[in-house]
Design a protein around this motif. Structure first.
Motif, short mmCIF file in Angstrom:
data_model
loop_
_atom_site.label_atom_id
_atom_site.label_comp_id
_atom_site.label_asym_id
_atom_site.label_seq_id
_atom_site.Cartn_x
_atom_site.Cartn_y
_atom_site.Cartn_z
N GLY A 1 0.81 -1.21 0.00
CA GLY A 1 0.00 0.00 0.00
C GLY A 1 0.85 1.25 0.00
N PRO A 2 0.22 2.39 0.32
CA PRO A 2 0.94 3.67 0.31
C PRO A 2 2.16 3.67 1.22
CG PRO A 2 -1.43 4.02 0.45
CD PRO A 2 -1.21 2.55 0.62
N ASP A 3 2.10 2.93 2.34
CA ASP A 3 3.23 2.85 3.27
C ASP A 3 3.84 1.45 3.29
OD1 ASP A 3 1.03 1.62 4.39
OD2 ASP A 3 1.40 2.36 6.42
N GLY A 4 3.68 0.73 2.19
CA GLY A 4 4.09 -0.66 2.16
C GLY A 4 5.58 -0.91 2.27
N ASP A 5 6.40 0.08 1.93
CA ASP A 5 7.85 -0.14 1.97
C ASP A 5 8.45 0.22 3.32
OD1 ASP A 5 7.29 2.54 1.60
OD2 ASP A 5 9.05 2.94 0.37
N ASP A 6 7.65 0.09 4.37
CA ASP A 6 8.11 0.36 5.73
C ASP A 6 8.77 -0.90 6.28
OD1 ASP A 6 8.43 0.85 8.45
OD2 ASP A 6 6.56 1.99 8.61
N LEU A 7 10.08 -0.96 6.21
CA LEU A 7 10.83 -2.15 6.62
C LEU A 7 10.63 -2.46 8.09
CD1 LEU A 7 12.93 -4.29 5.71
CD2 LEU A 7 14.71 -2.69 6.46
N SER B 1 5.26 1.56 -7.69
CA SER B 1 4.34 2.61 -8.11
C SER B 1 3.22 2.78 -7.08
CB SER B 1 3.74 2.27 -9.47
OG SER B 1 4.75 2.12 -10.44
N ASN B 2 2.95 3.99 -6.67
CA ASN B 2 1.87 4.33 -5.74
C ASN B 2 2.10 3.83 -4.31
OD1 ASN B 2 0.06 5.58 -7.75
ND2 ASN B 2 -0.09 3.49 -8.57
N GLY B 3 3.32 3.41 -3.98
CA GLY B 3 3.56 2.97 -2.61
C GLY B 3 4.71 2.00 -2.50
N GLY B 4 4.46 0.87 -1.86
CA GLY B 4 5.51 -0.12 -1.69
C GLY B 4 4.98 -1.41 -1.12
N VAL B 5 5.90 -2.35 -0.92
CA VAL B 5 5.56 -3.68 -0.42
C VAL B 5 6.60 -4.09 0.60
CG1 VAL B 5 6.78 -4.79 -2.34
CG2 VAL B 5 5.08 -6.10 -1.05
N GLN C 1 -6.67 3.61 4.97
CA GLN C 1 -5.74 4.34 4.09
C GLN C 1 -5.38 3.54 2.83
OE1 GLN C 1 -5.15 3.93 7.54
NE2 GLN C 1 -6.23 5.89 7.81
N GLY C 2 -5.96 2.34 2.72
CA GLY C 2 -5.75 1.54 1.51
C GLY C 2 -4.56 0.60 1.55
N THR C 3 -4.04 0.31 2.74
CA THR C 3 -2.92 -0.61 2.86
C THR C 3 -3.42 -2.02 3.17
OG1 THR C 3 -1.40 1.11 3.63
CG2 THR C 3 -0.80 -1.17 4.12
N LEU C 4 -3.02 -2.97 2.34
CA LEU C 4 -3.32 -4.37 2.58
C LEU C 4 -2.35 -4.91 3.62
CD1 LEU C 4 -4.55 -7.23 1.85
CD2 LEU C 4 -2.71 -7.38 0.14
N GLU D 1 -3.59 4.43 -7.24
CA GLU D 1 -3.58 5.68 -6.48
C GLU D 1 -4.51 5.65 -5.27
OE1 GLU D 1 -6.44 5.86 -9.92
OE2 GLU D 1 -4.32 5.34 -9.62
N ASN D 2 -5.45 4.69 -5.23
CA ASN D 2 -6.35 4.57 -4.09
C ASN D 2 -5.89 3.55 -3.06
OD1 ASN D 2 -8.26 6.46 -5.16
ND2 ASN D 2 -8.99 4.86 -6.56
N GLY D 3 -4.79 2.89 -3.34
CA GLY D 3 -4.29 1.87 -2.42
C GLY D 3 -4.34 0.48 -3.03
N ALA D 4 -4.25 -0.52 -2.17
CA ALA D 4 -4.24 -1.91 -2.64
C ALA D 4 -5.65 -2.38 -2.96
CB ALA D 4 -3.63 -2.81 -1.57
N GLU D 5 -5.77 -3.13 -4.02
CA GLU D 5 -7.07 -3.74 -4.36
C GLU D 5 -6.84 -5.08 -5.03
OE1 GLU D 5 -8.32 -2.06 -8.74
OE2 GLU D 5 -9.01 -0.93 -6.98
N ILE D 6 -7.80 -5.97 -4.83
CA ILE D 6 -7.68 -7.30 -5.39
C ILE D 6 -8.02 -7.26 -6.88
CG2 ILE D 6 -10.05 -8.04 -4.89
CD1 ILE D 6 -8.79 -10.74 -3.97
N GLU D 7 -7.22 -7.92 -7.69
CA GLU D 7 -7.39 -7.89 -9.13
C GLU D 7 -8.01 -9.19 -9.66
OE1 GLU D 7 -4.64 -6.22 -12.64
OE2 GLU D 7 -3.80 -8.00 -11.66
N GLU D 8 -7.53 -10.33 -9.18
CA GLU D 8 -8.04 -11.62 -9.64
C GLU D 8 -8.05 -12.60 -8.48
OE1 GLU D 8 -6.20 -13.31 -13.14
OE2 GLU D 8 -5.43 -11.34 -13.74
#
Length: 344
Positions: free
Chosen positions: A9-15, A41-45, A154-157, A215-222
């Motif tokens: 999500g937007p803060d996903g790259d928080d180690l 793109s749009n955040g991190g993992v 905030q849209g973070t999975l 841009e809205n955060g994490a969302e399931i695609e499939e």
């Protein structure tokens, strides 16, 4: 078992956050906690992992990485990992562990799901593909290994082996789901993917979920589901004369698969039919695999307990190493807070 946790999500790259989430699962993996994170793109993992070392003790610390940049954390066992290694010789294996077979199967995929069907084992894993910028969450067909997830406002999975790992993130506030609690009390097991906490869901057994971030955060695609096309004729009678042999062979091979370990294993022996059969089949399984014969453990409140007596009988008959423990008085009441924490 091991513990896995992570965020997208937007803060996903928080180690530090990935490490904190995994640290709440230390009881699942006492042999080390590691984390990894990177922006996208749009955040991190970010991934976190607590390890219980069973196979390739010194060489398979997680997360695991492939030459094409994919990153994997897994809790489970892939019994046919050696077969996949032999089939995917062009893949650059970095360890001798079983988990890396997942990365090899993914690298050789022909579509989004059939590659998972090559795996024989029990698992819950998260795989990040940096080229596609997609996160894959998957559980084995029977759901032996747990995996839960939620999405913050905030849209973070957030995902993890246990709900408690989600508590490390400030965007998640655990709230009891009373409807789910009533259903659990009534039926004694979950009827769907709900957990006992609002907004927290289990990945369904046999499911593979693909997540993306915008841009809205994490969302399931499939979502892909493992559907077994094996047909069973319910009208066909079972013959002990014709079918007992193949059934016994299947059970023996299954026990043999589960002896895969570089450390000693054990059998929880109650003295009942199920555990006694596993103990008996372990003899043949040990001879087939070359792995040591597991010892047995029995716990009871007294030596007069019928299970205690039956377990002694089994071990004496099969000449198995037997460890026994008498529970302290009021052991259940004393352990209740810990049971609540670990049982969720």
């Amino acid at each position: 078992m091991c513990g896995i946790a992570g965020l997208l999500g937007p803060d996903g790259d928080d180690l530090k956050m990935a490490f904190s989430m995994a640290s709440l699962l230390n009881h699942r993996g006492p042999d080390g906690t590691r984390s990894w994170a990177e922006p996208c793109s749009n955040g991190g993992v970010g991934f976190g992992h607590t390890r219980l070392s069973i196979v390739d003790i010194r060489g398979s610390d997680q997360p695991l990485h492939s030459d094409d940049g994919c990153v994997l954390i897994v809790n489970g066992e892939i019994y046919n990992h050696q077969q996949i290694r032999n089939q995917e010789r062009s893949f650059q294996f970095r360890t001798k562990g079983d988990g890396e077979a997942i990365l090899a199967a993914y690298a050789a995929r022909k579509n989004e799901f059939s590659w998972v069907q090559r795996l024989d084992g029990i698992w819950a894993f998260a795989l990040w593909d940096p080229i596609r910028e997609r996160l894959i969450l998957c559980r084995d067909r029977l759901g032996v290994k747990p995996l839960v997830r939620t999405v913050t406002d905030q849209g973070t999975l957030l995902f993890g082996s246990e709900v408690k790992s989600l508590r490390a993130h400030p965007g998640h506030m655990p709230t009891l789901d009373l409807d789910a609690l009533v259903a659990r009390i009534a039926y004694e097991y979950p009827l769907d993917e709900t957990t006992l906490f609002e907004g927290v869901h289990s990945i369904r057994p046999g499911n593979l979920e693909i997540w993306k971030i915008n841009e809205n955060g994490a969302e399931i695609e499939e979502v892909h589901r493992w559907v077994d096309d094996t047909s069973i004729n319910v009208n066909q009678s079972w013959s002990s004369q014709n079918d007992a042999g193949p059934l016994l062979e299947s059970l023996t091979q299954s026990v043999a698969d589960r002896l895969m370990s570089d450390v000693p294993l054990g059998i929880v022996l109650s003295g009942g039919l199920d555990s006694a059969m596993v103990a008996a089949l372990a003899h043949e399984a040990s001879e087939r695999t070359g792995y040591p014969l597991p010892a047995c453990w029995t716990v009871a409140e007294s030596e007069d307990n019928p299970d205690w007596v039956a377990a002694e009988h089994v071990c004496q008959t099969l000449d198995l190493e037997h460890h026994q423990h008498i529970l302290d008085e009021n052991a259940f009441q004393k352990s209740l807070p810990n049971l609540g924490w670990h049982g969720e």
